[in-house]
Design a protein around this motif. Structure first.
Motif, PDB file in Angstrom:
ATOM      1  N   TRP A 172       0.883  -1.204  -0.107  1.00 28.27           N
ATOM      2  CA  TRP A 172       0.116   0.044   0.139  1.00 28.27           C
ATOM      3  C   TRP A 172       0.956   1.222   0.007  1.00 28.27           C
ATOM      4  O   TRP A 172       2.030   1.122   0.755  1.00 28.27           O
ATOM      5  CB  TRP A 172      -0.911   0.041   1.120  1.00 28.27           C
ATOM      6  N   TYR A 173       0.544   2.307  -0.817  1.00 25.15           N
ATOM      7  CA  TYR A 173       1.213   3.705  -0.650  1.00 25.15           C
ATOM      8  C   TYR A 173       0.058   4.828  -0.907  1.00 25.15           C
ATOM      9  O   TYR A 173      -1.014   4.596  -1.013  1.00 25.15           O
ATOM     10  CB  TYR A 173       2.020   3.607  -1.913  1.00 25.15           C
ATOM     11  N   ASN A 174       0.368   6.023  -0.343  1.00 24.96           N
ATOM     12  CA  ASN A 174      -0.273   7.091  -0.694  1.00 24.96           C
ATOM     13  C   ASN A 174      -0.235   7.557  -1.747  1.00 24.96           C
ATOM     14  O   ASN A 174       0.723   8.317  -2.176  1.00 24.96           O
ATOM     15  CB  ASN A 174       0.254   8.125   0.608  1.00 24.96           C
ATOM     16  N   GLY A 175      -1.360   7.461  -2.629  1.00 25.40           N
ATOM     17  CA  GLY A 175      -1.307   8.073  -4.026  1.00 25.40           C
ATOM     18  C   GLY A 175      -1.085   9.448  -4.090  1.00 25.40           C
ATOM     19  O   GLY A 175      -0.540  10.163  -4.882  1.00 25.40           O
ATOM     20  N   ALA A 176      -1.777  10.352  -3.197  1.00 27.63           N
ATOM     21  CA  ALA A 176      -1.480  11.650  -3.174  1.00 27.63           C
ATOM     22  C   ALA A 176       0.215  12.034  -3.138  1.00 27.63           C
ATOM     23  O   ALA A 176       0.264  12.775  -3.642  1.00 27.63           O
ATOM     24  CB  ALA A 176      -2.511  12.271  -2.324  1.00 27.63           C
ATOM     25  N   LEU A 177       0.831  11.410  -2.072  1.00 29.42           N
ATOM     26  CA  LEU A 177       2.149  11.772  -1.860  1.00 29.42           C
ATOM     27  C   LEU A 177       2.944  11.449  -3.323  1.00 29.42           C
ATOM     28  O   LEU A 177       3.796  12.210  -3.306  1.00 29.42           O
ATOM     29  CB  LEU A 177       2.578  10.812  -0.687  1.00 29.42           C
ATOM     30  N   PHE A 178       2.405  10.236  -3.888  1.00 29.77           N
ATOM     31  CA  PHE A 178       3.340   9.762  -5.004  1.00 29.77           C
ATOM     32  C   PHE A 178       3.103  10.819  -6.317  1.00 29.77           C
ATOM     33  O   PHE A 178       4.182  11.223  -6.739  1.00 29.77           O
ATOM     34  CB  PHE A 178       3.204   8.350  -5.391  1.00 29.77           C
ATOM     35  N   GLY A 189      -7.275  13.708   2.834  1.00 29.61           N
ATOM     36  CA  GLY A 189      -6.645  13.866   1.285  1.00 29.61           C
ATOM     37  C   GLY A 189      -5.300  12.617   1.350  1.00 29.61           C
ATOM     38  O   GLY A 189      -4.833  12.545   0.305  1.00 29.61           O
ATOM     39  N   PHE A 190      -5.806  11.565   2.209  1.00 25.99           N
ATOM     40  CA  PHE A 190      -4.863  10.475   2.113  1.00 25.99           C
ATOM     41  C   PHE A 190      -5.412   9.540   1.096  1.00 25.99           C
ATOM     42  O   PHE A 190      -6.519   9.057   1.132  1.00 25.99           O
ATOM     43  CB  PHE A 190      -4.637   9.702   3.414  1.00 25.99           C
ATOM     44  N   GLU A 191      -4.673   9.186   0.147  1.00 32.56           N
ATOM     45  CA  GLU A 191      -5.111   8.287  -0.978  1.00 32.56           C
ATOM     46  C   GLU A 191      -4.891   6.879  -0.991  1.00 32.56           C
ATOM     47  O   GLU A 191      -3.671   6.490  -1.514  1.00 32.56           O
ATOM     48  CB  GLU A 191      -4.866   8.678  -2.497  1.00 32.56           C
ATOM     49  N   MET A 192      -5.347   6.049  -0.313  1.00 33.71           N
ATOM     50  CA  MET A 192      -4.777   4.599  -0.023  1.00 33.71           C
ATOM     51  C   MET A 192      -5.018   3.961  -1.529  1.00 33.71           C
ATOM     52  O   MET A 192      -6.145   3.729  -2.117  1.00 33.71           O
ATOM     53  CB  MET A 192      -5.916   3.892   0.886  1.00 33.71           C
ATOM     54  N   LYS A 193      -3.812   3.300  -1.943  1.00 37.91           N
ATOM     55  CA  LYS A 193      -3.694   2.647  -3.121  1.00 37.91           C
ATOM     56  C   LYS A 193      -2.964   1.274  -2.931  1.00 37.91           C
ATOM     57  O   LYS A 193      -1.938   1.259  -2.300  1.00 37.91           O
ATOM     58  CB  LYS A 193      -3.039   3.632  -4.198  1.00 37.91           C
ATOM     59  N   LEU A 194      -3.254   0.243  -3.615  1.00 33.94           N
ATOM     60  CA  LEU A 194      -2.608  -0.980  -3.475  1.00 33.94           C
ATOM     61  C   LEU A 194      -2.013  -1.343  -4.714  1.00 33.94           C
ATOM     62  O   LEU A 194      -2.761  -1.350  -5.895  1.00 33.94           O
ATOM     63  CB  LEU A 194      -3.713  -2.181  -3.042  1.00 33.94           C
ATOM     64  N   SER A 195      -0.761  -1.749  -4.842  1.00 34.10           N
ATOM     65  CA  SER A 195      -0.108  -2.284  -5.462  1.00 34.10           C
ATOM     66  C   SER A 195       0.525  -3.545  -5.427  1.00 34.10           C
ATOM     67  O   SER A 195       0.520  -4.090  -3.944  1.00 34.10           O
ATOM     68  CB  SER A 195       1.379  -1.481  -5.930  1.00 34.10           C
ATOM     69  N   ASP A 196       0.992  -4.449  -6.080  1.00 32.51           N
ATOM     70  CA  ASP A 196       1.293  -5.746  -6.222  1.00 32.51           C
ATOM     71  C   ASP A 196       2.764  -5.896  -5.481  1.00 32.51           C
ATOM     72  O   ASP A 196       3.570  -4.990  -5.442  1.00 32.51           O
ATOM     73  CB  ASP A 196       1.380  -6.419  -7.639  1.00 32.51           C
ATOM     74  N   TYR A 197       2.771  -7.110  -4.896  1.00 33.45           N
ATOM     75  CA  TYR A 197       4.148  -7.334  -4.376  1.00 33.45           C
ATOM     76  C   TYR A 197       4.975  -7.356  -5.508  1.00 33.45           C
ATOM     77  O   TYR A 197       4.915  -7.596  -6.595  1.00 33.45           O
ATOM     78  CB  TYR A 197       4.070  -8.813  -3.722  1.00 33.45           C
ATOM     79  N   TRP A 198       6.495  -6.775  -5.151  1.00 33.16           N
ATOM     80  CA  TRP A 198       7.381  -6.367  -6.043  1.00 33.16           C
ATOM     81  C   TRP A 198       7.947  -7.582  -6.669  1.00 33.16           C
ATOM     82  O   TRP A 198       8.256  -8.687  -5.917  1.00 33.16           O
ATOM     83  CB  TRP A 198       8.546  -5.607  -5.366  1.00 33.16           C
ATOM     84  N   GLY A 199       8.337  -7.714  -7.944  1.00 35.78           N
ATOM     85  CA  GLY A 199       8.985  -8.969  -8.771  1.00 35.78           C
ATOM     86  C   GLY A 199      10.578  -8.908  -7.899  1.00 35.78           C
ATOM     87  O   GLY A 199      10.767  -7.834  -7.627  1.00 35.78           O
ATOM     88  N   ASN A 250      -9.670  -4.316  -6.702  1.00 34.35           N
ATOM     89  CA  ASN A 250     -10.241  -5.058  -8.028  1.00 34.35           C
ATOM     90  C   ASN A 250      -9.130  -4.865  -9.159  1.00 34.35           C
ATOM     91  O   ASN A 250      -9.244  -5.770 -10.138  1.00 34.35           O
ATOM     92  CB  ASN A 250     -11.573  -4.256  -8.324  1.00 34.35           C
ATOM     93  N   GLU A 251      -8.810  -3.708  -9.502  1.00 36.40           N
ATOM     94  CA  GLU A 251      -7.866  -3.594 -10.577  1.00 36.40           C
ATOM     95  C   GLU A 251      -6.666  -4.548 -10.483  1.00 36.40           C
ATOM     96  O   GLU A 251      -6.292  -5.052 -11.580  1.00 36.40           O
ATOM     97  CB  GLU A 251      -7.203  -2.031 -10.850  1.00 36.40           C
ATOM     98  N   LEU A 252      -6.098  -4.634  -9.466  1.00 40.54           N
ATOM     99  CA  LEU A 252      -4.911  -5.650  -9.494  1.00 40.54           C
ATOM    100  C   LEU A 252      -5.467  -7.200  -9.668  1.00 40.54           C
ATOM    101  O   LEU A 252      -4.736  -7.762 -10.613  1.00 40.54           O
ATOM    102  CB  LEU A 252      -4.471  -5.595  -7.932  1.00 40.54           C
ATOM    103  N   MET A 253      -6.558  -7.445  -9.285  1.00 41.06           N
ATOM    104  CA  MET A 253      -7.262  -8.748  -9.736  1.00 41.06           C
ATOM    105  C   MET A 253      -7.138  -9.026 -11.068  1.00 41.06           C
ATOM    106  O   MET A 253      -7.227  -9.943 -11.743  1.00 41.06           O
ATOM    107  CB  MET A 253      -8.437  -8.964  -8.777  1.00 41.06           C
ATOM    108  N   LYS A 254      -7.876  -7.976 -11.701  1.00 39.50           N
ATOM    109  CA  LYS A 254      -8.392  -7.956 -13.158  1.00 39.50           C
ATOM    110  C   LYS A 254      -6.981  -8.228 -13.982  1.00 39.50           C
ATOM    111  O   LYS A 254      -7.003  -8.930 -15.156  1.00 39.50           O
ATOM    112  CB  LYS A 254      -8.819  -6.605 -13.559  1.00 39.50           C
ATOM    113  N   ASN A 255      -5.706  -7.765 -13.541  1.00 39.12           N
ATOM    114  CA  ASN A 255      -4.615  -7.857 -14.241  1.00 39.12           C
ATOM    115  C   ASN A 255      -3.798  -9.169 -13.696  1.00 39.12           C
ATOM    116  O   ASN A 255      -2.577  -9.186 -14.168  1.00 39.12           O
ATOM    117  CB  ASN A 255      -3.698  -6.551 -14.004  1.00 39.12           C
TER     118      ASN A 255
END
Length: 467
Positions: free
Chosen positions: A184-190, A317-327, A400-405
């Motif tokens: 997880w990361y803060n989309g607004a910060l990134f 203003g904190f935007e919770m976003k989920l990304s996959d575990y790193w390769g 959901n987007e992570l699951m779709k891909n």
């Protein structure tokens, strides 16, 4: 939570106190359940139909125990309302707790609750419950008509839900949450800093100095509960070494922990620790999550229960976003496979007074209406198909987007459900590796030794995973 897991966070979630089960007085009580025959009273047997497939009788009562953790219990109260609308003359006695093993295990051999959500750190060891006949097989539930959709209950569940709850060829555990794990990361910060969320460890290690230059730790994790870092380690092993490597680990295959790709996966985490990219301090799950929300760390790995668990302290203003575990490397065998699966498991004790009501309540829990309420209230997916279709939530949308891909297989690990000793050892070693007190090579050696010990112990019932 759990989309248990704990996961099964608390699939879940998984047996932080498993070894303690082996020394509690209740183990002797559980042993009394072995080979027990169902003792459901004839008074609880009613006429069976498509709307009442288990013969639930009017005037009876059912005791339901809910684990009140990161997902809360508001969703379960909605299930109670759905159940009571169809069965108004059945009394539902529902309670919530975080002390499942402490409160429920001592009653398993006498008169247990009818339905128990076996989750959290203080949960009953699943392998012991199965091996000692303390919980009821629920294959008839899978074959029953779905509550409010076409087909059977089994037809309504997401892939992996049935297999995750199956042991020794029988279905024992109804997992009601479907968790996606990742970073997880803060989309607004990134967005503000112009950072792209990394897809590989190499990209993370390149980005880390930029994060540190802003006075932010690149990474934080729960350093108190060993199953938290273990999720990340096992996800990396799967991506690097492939599905078969993890299947072999679960099946206690000789030298399974020495398969190609496992050591590099663990060495990536060893480097993360040695490079001092972790926020200092021994923080537990909520403390580490709060530190992340407070902007003290850029990434945290956890499941999709996160938003609901921390809802009260999410900054504006904190935007919770989920990304996959790193390769791990360019040679990864399963780079697109996502760590996701069913968690937050319900069990029906073999000596439950009203098993018919327990199973009928479970039909309501995994119903279309019940699962939609679950997703709405917890901001996490249920294990029923389509649960999140009408939920408008940015954090859930990234899951959901992570699951779709995702790739063709979902990352799943069985060893912690199969063997209590390996569960405990893998948690301890995961903590040691992430604390910098163990190298990746030492982790492999110790896990292989622990697996060999279990494999050679004829007193331990062996489990087999085929997929």
């Amino acid at each position: 939570m759990s989309v248990s897991p704990d996961l099964n966070r608390r699939t879940l979630l998984r047996r932080a106190a498993a070894a303690g089960l082996l020394v509690t007085p209740a183990v002797g009580l559980l042993s009394a359940c072995a080979g027990s025959t169902p003792n459901e009273s004839d008074n609880n047997a009613g006429e069976k139909s498509n709307d009442n497939p288990f013969g639930l009788q009017d005037g009876s009562a059912v005791k339901v125990v809910i684990f009140n953790g990161g997902l809360g219990d508001a969703w379960a109260k909605e299930d109670q309302a759905i159940f009571s609308a169809k069965h108004p003359n059945v009394t539902v006695n529902m309670s919530s707790t975080q002390k499942i093993k402490t409160e429920e295990q001592p009653k398993m051999a006498t008169q247990p609750s009818d339905l128990i959500m076996n989750s959290g750190a203080d949960l009953m060891d699943l392998s012991t419950l199965v091996n000692e006949g303390a919980i009821e097989p629920l294959d008839d539930l899978l074959a029953a008509p779905a509550w409010d959709s076409e087909g059977t209950v089994a037809d309504s569940l997401l892939p992996g839900t049935v297999s995750d709850g199956t042991f020794q060829g029988k279905f024992f555990v109804v997992y009601v949450a479907f968790t996606v794990w990742g970073n997880w990361y803060n989309g607004a910060l990134f967005d503000r800093e112009g950072w792209a969320p990394p897809k590989t460890f190499d990209e993370f290690f390149t980005l880390a100095p930029q994060i540190k230059a802003k006075g932010i730790a690149p990474y934080v994790y729960d350093a108190v509960h060993g199953y938290y870092p273990r999720w990340a380690l096992m996800a990396s092993i799967w991506k690097s070494a492939g599905k078969q490597a993890v299947v072999d680990i679960d099946n206690l295959k000789e030298n399974a922990w020495r398969a190609e790709g496992i050591l590099p996966a663990l060495e990536a985490w060893e480097k993360l620790v040695k490079d001092k990219l972790v926020l200092p301090g021994k923080l537990d799950h909520t403390q580490s999550q709060q530190a992340w929300l407070d902007g003290k760390a850029a990434f945290i790995q956890v499941g999709t229960w996160l938003k609901n668990e921390m809802a009260a302290t999410i900054p504006p203003g904190f935007e919770m976003k989920l990304s996959d575990y790193w390769g791990v490397t360019a040679a990864d065998k399963a780079p697109k496979d996502v760590f996701a699966g069913a968690g937050e498991g319900f069990v029906v004790p073999s000596k439950a007074p009203n098993k018919a009501a327990a199973k009928e309540f479970l039909r309501a829990v995994v119903s279309k209406a019940g699962s939609a309420k679950f997703a709405e209230l917890t901001k996490s997916l249920a294990s029923t198909k389509g649960s999140g279709d009408n939920v408008q939530d940015p954090a859930l949308a990234t899951a959901n987007e992570l699951m779709k891909n995702a790739g063709s297989d979902l990352i799943s690990v069985k060893l912690w459900d199969f063997y209590a000793d390996l569960d405990k050892e893998s948690q301890n070693l995961s903590q040691e590796l992430m604390a910098g007190r163990l190298t990746a090579a030492q982790f492999v050696d110790k896990m292989q030794a622990a697996a060999d010990k279990v494999a050679k112990d004829s007193s331990i019932t062996k489990q087999t995973r085929n997929a």
